[in-house]
Design a protein around this motif. Sequence first.
Motif, short mmCIF file in Angstrom:
data_model
loop_
_atom_site.label_atom_id
_atom_site.label_comp_id
_atom_site.label_asym_id
_atom_site.label_seq_id
_atom_site.Cartn_x
_atom_site.Cartn_y
_atom_site.Cartn_z
N LEU A 52 0.82 -1.20 0.00
CA LEU A 52 0.00 0.00 0.00
C LEU A 52 0.86 1.26 0.00
CD1 LEU A 52 -2.85 1.12 0.09
CD2 LEU A 52 -2.76 1.03 2.57
N LEU A 53 1.90 1.28 0.80
CA LEU A 53 2.79 2.45 0.83
C LEU A 53 3.52 2.60 -0.49
CD1 LEU A 53 4.29 2.30 4.44
CD2 LEU A 53 2.21 3.42 3.63
N ALA A 54 3.92 1.48 -1.09
CA ALA A 54 4.59 1.55 -2.39
C ALA A 54 3.67 2.13 -3.45
CB ALA A 54 5.08 0.16 -2.80
N ARG A 55 2.39 1.77 -3.39
CA ARG A 55 1.42 2.33 -4.35
C ARG A 55 1.25 3.83 -4.13
NH1 ARG A 55 -2.18 -0.44 -7.35
NH2 ARG A 55 -1.78 -2.31 -6.13
N MET A 56 1.27 4.28 -2.89
CA MET A 56 1.18 5.71 -2.61
C MET A 56 2.38 6.45 -3.18
SD MET A 56 -0.15 5.48 1.34
CE MET A 56 0.08 7.22 1.61
N ARG A 57 3.55 5.88 -2.98
CA ARG A 57 4.78 6.55 -3.47
C ARG A 57 4.76 6.66 -4.99
NH1 ARG A 57 9.90 5.30 -5.11
NH2 ARG A 57 9.44 3.07 -5.05
N VAL A 106 7.66 7.24 1.69
CA VAL A 106 6.39 7.29 2.42
C VAL A 106 6.59 6.48 3.70
CG1 VAL A 106 3.94 6.73 2.41
CG2 VAL A 106 5.05 7.47 0.29
N THR A 107 6.28 7.09 4.83
CA THR A 107 6.53 6.45 6.12
C THR A 107 5.30 6.57 7.00
OG1 THR A 107 8.86 7.11 5.96
CG2 THR A 107 8.07 6.34 8.11
N LEU A 108 4.92 5.46 7.61
CA LEU A 108 3.85 5.46 8.60
C LEU A 108 4.49 5.49 9.97
CD1 LEU A 108 0.82 5.30 9.21
CD2 LEU A 108 1.04 2.80 9.21
N LEU A 109 4.25 6.58 10.72
CA LEU A 109 4.84 6.79 12.04
C LEU A 109 3.81 6.56 13.13
CD1 LEU A 109 6.87 10.07 11.33
CD2 LEU A 109 7.78 7.75 11.48
N GLU A 110 4.26 5.99 14.24
CA GLU A 110 3.40 5.78 15.40
C GLU A 110 4.06 6.40 16.61
OE1 GLU A 110 0.79 2.18 17.32
OE2 GLU A 110 2.79 1.72 16.58
N ARG A 111 3.28 7.13 17.37
CA ARG A 111 3.80 7.77 18.56
C ARG A 111 4.21 6.70 19.58
NH1 ARG A 111 2.88 12.97 19.86
NH2 ARG A 111 1.03 12.99 18.51
N VAL A 163 -2.22 13.55 9.57
CA VAL A 163 -2.51 13.01 10.90
C VAL A 163 -3.71 12.09 10.79
CG1 VAL A 163 -3.11 13.56 13.27
CG2 VAL A 163 -1.56 15.07 11.99
N ILE A 164 -3.52 10.81 11.07
CA ILE A 164 -4.60 9.82 10.98
C ILE A 164 -5.42 9.79 12.26
CG2 ILE A 164 -5.13 7.40 10.55
CD1 ILE A 164 -2.47 7.24 9.02
N ASP A 165 -4.74 9.68 13.40
CA ASP A 165 -5.38 9.75 14.70
C ASP A 165 -4.35 10.24 15.70
OD1 ASP A 165 -3.78 7.52 15.31
OD2 ASP A 165 -5.39 6.12 14.82
N GLU A 166 -4.62 10.07 16.98
CA GLU A 166 -3.72 10.60 18.00
C GLU A 166 -2.36 9.92 18.00
OE1 GLU A 166 -5.67 10.28 21.71
OE2 GLU A 166 -7.16 11.82 21.29
N GLU A 179 -5.12 11.39 2.03
CA GLU A 179 -5.81 11.07 3.29
C GLU A 179 -6.57 9.75 3.19
OE1 GLU A 179 -8.21 14.48 3.93
OE2 GLU A 179 -6.59 15.70 4.78
N ALA A 180 -7.17 9.50 2.03
CA ALA A 180 -7.86 8.21 1.84
C ALA A 180 -6.88 7.05 1.91
CB ALA A 180 -8.61 8.20 0.51
N PHE A 181 -5.71 7.22 1.26
CA PHE A 181 -4.68 6.19 1.34
C PHE A 181 -4.19 6.00 2.77
CE2 PHE A 181 -4.44 6.49 -3.22
CZ PHE A 181 -3.95 5.25 -3.62
N ALA A 182 -4.02 7.11 3.47
CA ALA A 182 -3.54 7.02 4.85
C ALA A 182 -4.55 6.30 5.74
CB ALA A 182 -3.26 8.43 5.39
N ALA A 183 -5.84 6.59 5.54
CA ALA A 183 -6.86 5.89 6.33
C ALA A 183 -6.84 4.39 6.06
CB ALA A 183 -8.24 6.47 6.00
N GLU A 184 -6.65 4.01 4.80
CA GLU A 184 -6.57 2.59 4.47
C GLU A 184 -5.31 1.96 5.07
OE1 GLU A 184 -7.07 -1.20 2.98
OE2 GLU A 184 -8.44 0.44 3.45
#
Length: 862
Positions: free
Chosen positions: A525-530, A538-543, A582-585, A605-610
Amino acid sequence: MSYWAGPAGVMIDVGRGRLRVYLGAAPGVGKTYAMLGEARRAIERGKDVVIGVVETHGRAHTAELLDGIEAVPLKTVTHRGAVFTELDTDAVIARRPRLALIDELAHTNVPGCRNAKRWQDVEELLDAGIDVISTVNVQHLESVNDVVEQITGVPQRETVPDEVVRRADQVELVDMSPEALRRRMAHGNVYAPEKVDAALANYFRVGNLTALRELALLWVAGKVDDQLDRYRAEHGIATTWEARERVVVALTGGPEGDTLIRRAARIAARSKGADLLAVHVTRADGLAGGDPVALSRQRTLVENLAGSYHQVIGDDIPGALLDFARGVNATQLVLGASRRGRFAQLLSRGVGVETTARSGSIDVHMITHAEAKKGRQLMSGSRAALTRERRIVGWITAVAGTPALTAAMIPFRDILALPSEILVFLLLVVGVALIGGMWPAITTAVGGSLLLNYFFTPPVGQFTIADPENLFALVAFMVVAAAVSAIVDLAARRTREAAHATAHAELLSTLAGHVLRGDSALPSLLARMRETFALTSVTLLERDAVAGQTADDHSDPESWRIVATTGGAPCTSPAAADTEVVIDETLTMAVSGRLLNAADRRVLEAFAAEAAVALRQARLKEEAEQARPLAEADRMRTALLAAVSHDLRTPLASAKAAVDSLRATDVTWSADDRAELLATADESLSRLDRLVANLLDMSRLQSGVLGASSHPLALDEVVPKAIDDLGPLRDRVRGDVSVELPEVLADPVLLERVLVNVMSNAIRYSPPGRPVLVTGSRHGDDVQVRVIDRGPGIPAEAHDRVFLPFQRLGDRDNHTGVGLGLALSRGLAEAMGGTLVPEETPGGGLTMILTLPVAGAVPVRP
C-alpha cells in the motif's frame, strides 16, 4: 389473440389467461392443498375446472380433495427405455376449460417433450386463454437458488425464472411456522415415516425453515412493492402513499453529514420496519461536489445503521431530491440547516426552503448542526490556477504578442477596415486566454484597445476618436474580449479540474480494488502511494507510548516509531516530512519528495486511512494467532479437569468397593461371589487404565508434546469404527452416513473418541427398541454428524448445562459415566476446529450435532 367458438359458431376473443401462483417456503406447507381448495370453490361458483397435473406425494388429505374434479389424462413419454407421465398440454387446450390446475411450476419435463420446462407449458395454456393456478417453492426461484443452496446445503436443479412468477396476476403466500411444519412432518403428513428422521435432521431444520420463510416473505413483499409502484405509475399518482415509512436523508459531503444520518436513523427506528435511505446529489458536470472521503465515511455509517446509500445526478438539487424521494415512495425527508451566510440567503431561498416548499405530502425535517450558517467552504483546488509555466508563457505572449501583431498589421491598415482589425486582435486575446488564463488575456484586450485606438482609428497617431461608431466598436471589443477571456479561462479551468477529478477517481478506484482484493499488506500500500504521487519516501509513524505525548514531540525522533516505510530515507518524525497527514492521536503518515496540493492531499488522506486499517488488521490477526493456542490450551485444560473429576471416581469407587469386600473378614464369600468381585475390580481397573492413558495423551496434546494431527478423513470409515468400539452396545446404533459425503478435516483419534462418547450417552438414555441414529450431511463448507436418540430429551434452558463439569441431568445414574464426559467431547471438537451442540429431536429426544470443516475449505493447521 385467443379465440373460442361461441354460440352459432361466432368466434369470441377471450384474451390471455390469468395466472395465479401459490408460493411456499418449503415442501409440505400446503400449496397443493390450497390450490385444490380454491378449485373446489371455483366449481361451486359454476366455473369449468380441470386438473392438468397434480402431485399429491401420497398425502391422504390432499388426495381427498381430488374427488369430483375432472382430470385430463397425462401423456406417456418414453426415455431411455423407461416410461414417464407428463402434462398433456395439447389435450388441455383441446378441452378448453376456464381454469386448469398445474402443480409444480418449476418441474423439468422428460426429454422428448415439446417444452423443456413445465412453466413453458403453462405459458401455452395462458396464450390459449385458459386461466391457470400453479404452485412453486421459494427454493426454485432462479434469483435465490444459490442462497437456498448456501442455507440448506442442497442444490436445486429445477428452477423457474423470477420474471415468470412476477408476471403472474396473483401470487399468494402459503405460510406456516417452522415449528408447525416440523410437527406436521413428525405426524407423517408430509413424508413417509422412514424418511421423517432424515428430513427433520437435514433440510427441515428450524434454522433452514426460518431462513426459507424469510426469503419467501421478502420475495412476496418485493412483488407487492412492484405492484404498488406499477399501480401508482399507471394511474399517474405522484403523491406519497405511506404504506411503509421510508426516511430519506440528504447528504452534501459536509461535516454535518454524520449528525444528519444518526438523526434520520433515530426517526426511522421509531417505526417498525422503516427503511433508511441516504442520497447525495451530484451536479451534471461532475466537477462540483462534496468531499469524496467524507462521503465514503458517511456511506459506511449509513450501511452500518442498516440503511442504503444512493447517488443521483441533477443540477436542480431540490427537484432531484424530491424526485428521488417520490420515486422510492418516501414519507420523510431529512435535510441539514443551511450552511450559507445571511447575505447569500437573501439572494436565494436555498435548498432547504425550496425543498420544503415543493415537498407536498412528504414531511421535511430541517436539522440544525454545528456547521449551520458558517458559510460554505469551497473545495480546495476547485479554483486552482493554471500551471506556473503556462501563466509565464501567457504573460510573455500578452506583452510581446500585442506589439508584434500591431507592427505586422500597420502595412495593411489602408486595406483592412477597423472591424477586421478588431477581429484579428480578438483572436490574439482568445489565444492568450487559452495559454495563460484570464488576466493575461484581459491585459491583452486593454493593450489591444489602446493600440487599435492609436494606430488604426482615425485620427491615427492620437488617442482621440473622431467617429462615434469607432468608439462603440472599441468599447464592444473591450467587452467581448473580457467576456471571451473569462469564458475561455473558465473552460480551461474546467478541463483541468475534470482531468484532476478523473485522476482522483482512478486513484480511489485503485484503492477500492486494493481493499476488495484484500491486499492489506502495508508495504504494498505504501509503495502504491509513493508511485502514485511521485514521492521519494512514504513512512507510517506511530507515537511511542513509552515516551508519551508532549508539546514539542512533533520534531523529536525519539517520540516516534517507524511502523512501515518505502522508498528512500524514511522520515523519523512528522516535522521531517514535506507533507504529513494526521490519521489519529497515535498515527501519522509522513511523505517526502514534494509538497502536495490540497486536492492531492485529500486522496492521500484516503490512502492514509486505508494504511491505518491495514495496520490494525495485521495487528488483530497477529493477536488472534497468538491467542489461538492459549484458547485451545484453556479449552483442553478445562476438559481435562472435567474428565479427572467426573470419570476417575467411578472406576476408582467400583474397584475400591470390590477390594474392600474381598478383604472383609466378617463375610464369607462363595467362589462365584469372589469371581464376580474380582471381575468388577478387573473391569474397573482396566477402565481406569484406559482413562489414565487417555488423560496422559490429552495432557501431552495440551502441552504441545502430542500434536493434534488434523487431516482429511472419510466419515463413512470413521463412524463404523466408532460404532464397533462401543462393544456390546453397537447393536443399539444404526449408522446412515453416505459415502458421497466430502472428507472432513479432523484428528482421527480425537474424532473417534468424541463419537464414542456422544453415542454412549445417547444409548444410555434411549428406550429399548429405539436405536440411536447417526447421520451425516453437508452444509456449505461444513459437514454435520447428528447423533439422534429418542430418550426423554433435555429442556431447552438446560442445553448448555449438559456441557458443564459434573452435569448428568440430576445425577440419576452414578455408576455409569460418559467416557471423558460431554465437556471433554465439546473441548475436543473445538480443538479440531468444530463444534458440538444439542438440539431437540422432533417427537421427543435429543440430537447432538457435531460440525466439522470440509477438507480443503480451510487451510490445514499443523
